[in-house]
Enzyme design. Structure first.
Site: not given
Ligand code: MIC
Ligand code: SF4
Length: 646
Positions: A533, A64-65, A379, A535, A119
């Site tokens: 996140s 999905d990313h 965010r 990550r 995630d």
């Molecule tokens: C995000 O919302 O920052 C992400 C991208 O979903 C991350 C995961 C990632 O960095 O791949 C998260 O929230 O953990």
């Molecule tokens: Fe995707 Fe992270 Fe954004 Fe949720 S917050 S939509 S998991 S990138």
């Protein structure tokens, strides 16, 4: 004394430790999820552990990313993930099927079960009474291999909801209200458990909006009871059999209770650049907006889409606004299509984007330079949208729709009567884009593209060494600062040597070169270092560049675990004022670090050339974490454990 719902679920899954807040506990994990941006590392690490099939009850791999396919790299990752899922016993949710948390809620989540996901928004599934926790990819790989997940037993904070939301007020306004009260650090070491009469009035997607954005409080997770509303939701998903009633005991005790009267909740908005920078919408009404984005794992259900379509139906968005809509799942998209919601949106001028994370992580739909974007997301960290000088506001679908119509931030309550509809009984359930694992795993070959490189391994902590402070940062530094994402950098997630060139890029574009030159280094941070996140790249890539220690005033839970998992020592300033003593460029002298870590002592760090400047730090890690550090990270530790058990 009775139990909270959180305690009941933990008690049912407890493998080690006791449920005293702050003590380390090990819990059995029933379900795991990964998404593609963290998943490739998770599966490479799962392979390195050397187990043939996942041992959790259910594991799902979502894509999905990384959905922009500007070259071969993202697609190669998808192919790799699909082959891993098939071989190792994992369900594979294909690109286009939707955002992991939404799809998991719809199709797999089960009240009372435990879930960890690579995630940070995994707590979304707390909306149906799951204990759902975000973690680094390596932690998820280890849980897939059947090992328990370890955390400090959180404090359970009760959130008592009473009353009912007014017209054009929404679940997003509840969580934004809470963020305003508790801040982005308020939830560290805590689980927010919702209860009270007001719960009944909230649908499952509304509850999930709240648990999703509990991640922005820094909380371990958030949870709602599983009641008749949950049962109905699961019935519409064809999964009523998986439902059970769950709630806290009448006499359960919370460490503290926050009360929210839903009648008093008003439309709220988070201003740039932090999710807790919250004010009532009326305070910023009239601010000109250039872009509106509806979607993300926070607000992209069929009901959210219906709210927006309800406001926009028969009208056209303001000429200065570009409106993007990314439905959270294929289910939401199909249903929106069948009910005419999609055509209402298109007719109003909305650009329909893929069912994916998309703009939330800077994968397309970046705003113009210096512009204002209002999003229903979770965010708004500076630059995360893909445009470094854009200002991102976070608000409800109601506020977003009103804003798209007017062209400036608008209070939705002025729109007249709310057109809120509950369409969950109209959902189109279709699992054709979920592929079950192969029944002949030995015949499945893992397909790797040239951009997929092996995971570098951590190094055991050294006893005595000297290392330079390569960067000193302030409070609330996010993983988006440490290891940015977006369309340019996300395709490098499977290639640590390449992605490491972008560490700290938004704060110090020279960081990579400095680290390369120094060979080893230390990071100095303020409060809540590594928030945001899950990550693990924000630990893995610095580790690859030689970072061996981070000294901070406090850490976010997931990032701290990720540092340990890759052999980087997280130290806390004993006195926070000592932060002022260290400067970037200082050479720090560590002596007897291994010895002192093991005995949990105060660790004195000296600054070269400044005899008087000895900094006292502490390591507040449970014994198991210290063992992991001494071993050089969780991967080595787990492999050794499995070897010893053979
Ligand atoms: C995000 O919302 O920052 C992400 C991208 O979903 C991350 C995961 C990632 O960095 O791949 C998260 O929230 O953990
Ligand atoms: Fe995707 Fe992270 Fe954004 Fe949720 S917050 S939509 S998991 S990138």
């Amino acid at each position: 004394m009775g139990y909270t719902l959180t305690e009941k679920i933990i008690k049912n899954h407890l493998v080690s430790g006791s449920m005293k807040p702050g003590e380390e506990i090990g819990i059995r994990i029933d379900q795991t999820l990964t998404q593609d941006a963290t998943g490739t590392m998770a599966y490479l690490q799962f392979e390195a552990i050397g187990i043939e099939r996942v041992k959790a009850e259910l594991s799902v791999s979502y894509v999905d990313h990384n959905m922009l396919q500007t070259d071969y790299r993202n697609m190669d990752d998808h192919r790799f993930l699909q082959s891993c899922a098939s071989k190792y016993g994992i369900y594979f949710s294909r690109p286009g099927n939707g955002i992991c948390h939404q799809v998991h809620l719809e199709r797999f989540g089960v009240p009372g079960k435990t879930l960890i996901g690579s995630d940070s928004h995994t707590p979304t599934n707390g909306g149906i009474g799951m204990l759902a926790i975000g973690a680094g990819g390596l932690d998820v790989a280890v849980a897939m291999a059947g090992a328990p997940f370890h955390i400090k037993m959180p404090e359970v904070v009760g959130v008592k909801l009473s009353g009912r939301l007014g017209d054009f007020c929404s679940a997003k306004d509840i969580i934004l209200t809470l963020l305003g009260l508790e801040t982005v650090k308020g939830g560290i070491g805590k689980i927010y458990e919702y209860f009270g009469d007001g719960v009944r009035s909230l649908t499952v997607p509304e509850r999930a909006t709240i648990t999703n954005m509990g991640a922005e409080l820094g909380a371990t997770t958030s949870i709602f009871p599983s009641d008749d509303v949950t049962r109905e939701y699961m019935k519409y998903q064809g999964r009523e059999d998986s439902w059970t009633a769950l709630s806290a005991d009448e006499d359960a005790e919370y460490s503290r209770v926050v009360e929210i009267d839903l009648n008093e909740v008003v439309p709220m908005i988070a201003k740039p650049h932090m999710p807790d920078n919250v004010v009532p919408v009326s305070d910023v009404e009239g601010t000109k907006v250039d872009q509106v984005a509806i979607g993300s794992c926070t607000n992209s259900s069929i009901n959210d889409l219906a709210i927006v379509a309800g406001v926009l139906k028969g009208k056209v968005i303001a000429p200065n606004v570009s409106l993007g809509v990314s439905p959270g799942s294929r289910q939401a998209l199909l249903t929106a299509d069948s009910l005419g919601i999609l055509s209402d949106l298109i007719a109003s001028g909305a650009r329909i984007l893929e069912s994916a994370c998309g703009p939330c992580i800077g994968m397309g739909f970046a705003p113009a330079s210096g512009s204002v974007s209002l999003r229903t997301f979770n965010r708004n960290f500076k630059g995360r949208c893909g445009t470094p000088d854009a200002g991102v506001y976070l608000a409800s679908p109601e506020t977003a729709a009103a804003t798209a119509l007017k062209g400036y931030i608008a209070d939705p309550r002025k729109l007249g009567r709310s057109k809120k509809r509950n369409l969950l009984d109209r959902l189109i359930v279709d699992d054709d884009m979920i592929i079950p694992p192969s029944e002949k795993p030995s015949e499945v070959e893992i397909v790797r593209g040239p951009n997929i490189k092996p995971v570098p391994s951590g190094r055991p902590v050294e006893e005595d060494f000297k290392a330079t402070v390569l960067i000193k940062v302030g409070d609330d530094i996010t993983t988006d600062h440490i290891m940015p994402a977006g369309a340019r950098i996300l395709p490098l997630r499977s290639n640590i040597p390449e992605i490491s060139k972008h560490v700290f890029e938004p704060l110090d574009p020279e960081f990579y070169l400095k680290a390369k030159e120094a060979g080893t280094g230390v990071i100095v941070g303020g409060e809540n270092y590594g928030q945001g996140s899950s990550r693990e790249h924000a630990a893995l890539a610095p580790m690859y560049l030689g970072i061996c220690v981070v000294i901070a005033k406090s850490f976010s839970r997931i990032h701290k675990a990720n540092l340990v998992n890759f052999g980087i020592v997280p130290l806390l300033f004993k006195e926070k004022s000592a932060y002022d003593t260290i400067e970037a460029g200082d050479k720090l002298l560590f002596e007897d670090l291994r010895k002192n870590l093991s005995s949990g002592k105060v660790i004195t760090v000296r600054i070269e050339g400044r005899k008087e400047a000895a900094i006292e730090t502490i390591c507040d890690l449970p014994d198991r974490f210290v063992e992991i550090l001494l071993e050089g990270g969780l991967l080595r530790y787990t492999k050794k454990k499995i070897e010893n058990e053979k």
